[in-house]
Design an enzyme around this catalytic site. Structure first.
Site, PDB file in Angstrom:
ATOM      1  N   GLU A  95       0.642  -1.151  -0.177  1.00  0.00           N
ATOM      2  CA  GLU A  95      -0.007   0.196  -0.194  1.00  0.00           C
ATOM      3  C   GLU A  95       0.998   1.602   0.014  1.00  0.00           C
ATOM      4  O   GLU A  95       0.583   2.255  -1.039  1.00  0.00           O
ATOM      5  CB  GLU A  95      -1.045   0.358   1.476  1.00  0.00           C
ATOM      6  CG  GLU A  95      -1.803   1.374   1.181  1.00  0.00           C
ATOM      7  CD  GLU A  95      -3.133   0.920  -0.054  1.00  0.00           C
ATOM      8  OE1 GLU A  95      -3.139   1.894  -1.064  1.00  0.00           O
ATOM      9  OE2 GLU A  95      -3.728  -0.216   0.042  1.00  0.00           O
ATOM     10  N   GLU A 108       1.383   5.515  -7.187  1.00  0.00           N
ATOM     11  CA  GLU A 108       0.158   6.710  -7.372  1.00  0.00           C
ATOM     12  C   GLU A 108       0.956   8.701  -7.405  1.00  0.00           C
ATOM     13  O   GLU A 108       0.785   9.027  -8.425  1.00  0.00           O
ATOM     14  CB  GLU A 108      -0.371   7.314  -6.923  1.00  0.00           C
ATOM     15  CG  GLU A 108      -1.664   5.960  -6.203  1.00  0.00           C
ATOM     16  CD  GLU A 108      -2.726   5.318  -6.253  1.00  0.00           C
ATOM     17  OE1 GLU A 108      -3.022   6.482  -5.736  1.00  0.00           O
ATOM     18  OE2 GLU A 108      -3.533   4.501  -5.835  1.00  0.00           O
TER      19      GLU A 108
END
Length: 136
Positions: free
Chosen positions: A73, A80
């Site tokens: 994560e 991102e």
């Protein structure tokens, strides 16, 4: 842009380690504050680890899976952010990069649920079975 600091005389320098740990901690804090999925995954890991302790089963497989999911994560969040920096406009390659990073988290999450079930279901069933068999 600031120039990189001069390398320490030793790769094992406490000052160097402490500085790196500070950057890592900042990344964790930022991810915690901006990514709801990270917070959910942390709390699910806490619950799963607590169940391991309550059921007196080894928490090692659950902790390893939690570390994998949380680590991915963090990598997904970094991917991102970098993708948004490099390609602020929508681009099909940027979408592929973001989707692949999210897919890695999904795969690890699915495997973690399966590991959790394999570790936690047998002791849970052992607790429930006697209660069910004693009812009329």
């Amino acid at each position: 842009m600031k120039p990189a600091p001069a390398p320490s005389a030793s790769a094992l320098s406490w000052r160097r380690w402490w500085r790196s740990a500070g950057f890592a901690w900042a990344g964790l804090r930022r991810t915690w504050s901006t990514q709801p999925n990270f917070r959910i995954e942390v709390w699910l890991g806490v619950v799963a680890s607590g169940l391991c302790l309550a059921l007196r089963v080894s928490p090692a497989p659950v902790l390893l899976c939690c570390g994998l999911v949380l680590g991915l994560e963090l990598v997904n969040t970094a991917a991102e952010a970098l993708t948004d920096l490099i390609s602020p406009e929508w681009h099909p390659q940027a979408k592929i990069a973001k989707d692949a990073a999210a897919g890695a988290v999904l795969v690890a999450s699915i495997v973690s649920v399966l590991v959790g079930l394999a570790v936690l279901l047998p002791p849970l069933a052992a607790l429930i079975r006697p209660a069910l068999s004693s009812q009329p």
